[in-house]
Write a protein that holds these residues in place. Structure first.
Motif, mmCIF file in Angstrom:
data_model
loop_
_atom_site.group_PDB
_atom_site.id
_atom_site.type_symbol
_atom_site.label_atom_id
_atom_site.label_comp_id
_atom_site.label_asym_id
_atom_site.label_seq_id
_atom_site.Cartn_x
_atom_site.Cartn_y
_atom_site.Cartn_z
ATOM 1 N N GLU A 182 0.831 -1.211 0.000
ATOM 2 C CA GLU A 182 0.000 0.000 0.000
ATOM 3 C C GLU A 182 0.865 1.260 0.000
ATOM 4 O O GLU A 182 0.525 2.257 -0.638
ATOM 5 C CB GLU A 182 -0.942 -0.016 1.193
ATOM 6 N N GLY B 258 -4.150 -1.580 -5.666
ATOM 7 C CA GLY B 258 -4.589 -0.689 -6.733
ATOM 8 C C GLY B 258 -3.520 -0.246 -7.718
ATOM 9 O O GLY B 258 -3.746 0.678 -8.496
ATOM 10 N N THR C 25 -1.233 0.626 -15.782
ATOM 11 C CA THR C 25 -2.073 -0.437 -16.329
ATOM 12 C C THR C 25 -1.322 -1.475 -17.154
ATOM 13 O O THR C 25 -1.915 -2.473 -17.562
ATOM 14 C CB THR C 25 -3.177 0.182 -17.205
ATOM 15 N N THR D 89 -1.390 -5.518 -6.694
ATOM 16 C CA THR D 89 -2.647 -5.474 -7.442
ATOM 17 C C THR D 89 -3.816 -5.139 -6.520
ATOM 18 O O THR D 89 -4.660 -4.290 -6.832
ATOM 19 C CB THR D 89 -2.900 -6.821 -8.135
ATOM 20 N N ASP D 90 -3.845 -5.787 -5.356
ATOM 21 C CA ASP D 90 -4.921 -5.527 -4.393
ATOM 22 C C ASP D 90 -4.898 -4.085 -3.899
ATOM 23 O O ASP D 90 -5.958 -3.516 -3.571
ATOM 24 C CB ASP D 90 -4.808 -6.487 -3.206
ATOM 25 N N GLU E 40 -4.443 -0.153 -11.436
ATOM 26 C CA GLU E 40 -5.344 0.921 -11.857
ATOM 27 C C GLU E 40 -4.574 2.201 -12.174
ATOM 28 O O GLU E 40 -5.046 3.037 -12.948
ATOM 29 C CB GLU E 40 -6.371 1.193 -10.750
ATOM 30 N N VAL F 47 2.191 1.773 -3.564
ATOM 31 C CA VAL F 47 1.143 2.308 -4.438
ATOM 32 C C VAL F 47 0.845 3.760 -4.091
ATOM 33 O O VAL F 47 0.614 4.597 -4.976
ATOM 34 C CB VAL F 47 -0.132 1.439 -4.349
ATOM 35 N N GLU G 265 1.153 6.981 -6.668
ATOM 36 C CA GLU G 265 0.092 7.960 -6.915
ATOM 37 C C GLU G 265 0.532 9.378 -6.539
ATOM 38 O O GLU G 265 0.365 10.320 -7.318
ATOM 39 C CB GLU G 265 -1.151 7.568 -6.126
#
Length: 320
Positions: free
Chosen positions: A116, A147, A153, A144-145, A150, A119, A123
């Protein structure tokens, strides 16, 4: 009084000898003999200690020691000072510009890094290309879990369970002409990424570490990496855990006259990335973003990621 004078001399020499040895090791054009790879990594820190020791030696009138320390300090300054000289244009590039690529690299420590957090950095730092080393199947799933797919990609992953050998590449734009470097212990996938109107080959780098019992593998894999990237005329970005600092001759051989180390080019000081997350603060700049010499860089920073012993390194690369 004579005893005190002699005692001070002994103490000064005890402190000075390791500094002189590191300087001598750094001056050599090779580093494939134990313990050279481990000595030269201390070059930036030896620089900080040599100056005050030289001042003490001068005031104490230890002339031979002062002469040797002066020579060592001159070398240290010559090798280290460029890290603190910003480029002519030090204005941060706009990551939103289609001709730039925001690159991040992170060694996930057998997939133990907090997915997390990774990710979140992708972002918040507007990362467009992510290089991950020590990628495992479980960590791939965790990303992947969290995000990641997203935000970025497109991906090329080579996960390996319970091993540092896995690697992965994620991108916000399609990956083309996917490839894998040969002759390496750890996976080093690469692919073409479009930046504006230019295709750039991005390679995830992770050679074998310079273990005292196996220096040959480390050096061989750096040489193999050097030969393969220099044989490709396509514009390139290399991002990963190189298991080498700029002070290693093998790393400088890889750069040659074609590539820049983004951290050194940005001029904000060495970006120490390892070890992280322990009582020992980060000491060594093992993680790098390497770019073509005609690619300016900006906003090169390190970021903490819980769960791993490496800091993430992020850089904006101006491709065109």
């Amino acid at each position: 009084m004579r005893f005190v004078h002699g005692f001070i001399s002994v103490v000064l020499w005890i402190i000075a000898i390791p500094l002189l040895v590191v300087a001598a090791a750094r001056a050599l054009p090779f580093d494939d003999v134990v313990p050279l790879p481990h000595l030269v990594a201390f070059t930036p820190w030896a620089t900080l200690v040599t100056l005050p020791l030289l001042i003490v030696a001068l005031f104490s009138r230890r002339w031979l020691l002062s002469l040797l320390l002066t020579a060592a300090l001159a070398g240290y300054v010559y090798w280290t000072a460029p890290f603190f000289v910003p480029p002519d244009t030090s204005t941060a590039a706009d990551p939103a510009d289609p001709g730039t690529v925001r690159v991040m690299t992170i060694n996930a420590l057998y997939g133990r890094a907090d997915a997390e957090s990774v990710v979140h950095l992708v972002e918040s730092q507007h990362v467009e290309v992510l290089s991950v080393q020590e990628l495992t199947p479980a960590f791939t799933e965790a990303l992947t879990d969290a995000g990641l797919d997203e935000l970025l990609t497109h991906s090329l992953t080579v996960p390996v369970a319970d091993s540092p050998a896995g690697s992965g590449l994620w991108s916000s734009t399609p990956l083309r002409e996917e490839d894998q470097l040969d002759g390496t212990s750890f996976a080093m996938p690469s692919a073409l990424v479009a930046a504006g109107g230019t295709d750039v080959r991005v390679t995830v780098v992770h050679p074998h570490p310079p273990m005292p019992t196996d220096i040959t593998t480390w050096r061989t894999e750096l040489v193999e990496l050097t030969e393969q990237v220099h044989a490709d005329d396509t514009p390139q970005i290399l991002a990963g855990d190189f298991n080498a600092t700029y002070d290693h001759a093998g790393f400088r051989d890889l750069l040659g006259s074609r590539f820049w180390d983004a951290t050194r080019e940005w001029g904000a000081g060495p970006a120490v990335t390892w070890p992280e997350g322990s009582q020992v603060p980060p000491l060594f700049a093992l993680d790098h973003v390497v770019v073509e010499r005609d690619m300016p860089v900006s906003d090169v920073v390190t970021m903490q990621v819980p769960g791993t012993d490496h800091r993430a390194l992020v850089a904006t690369v101006v491709v065109e």
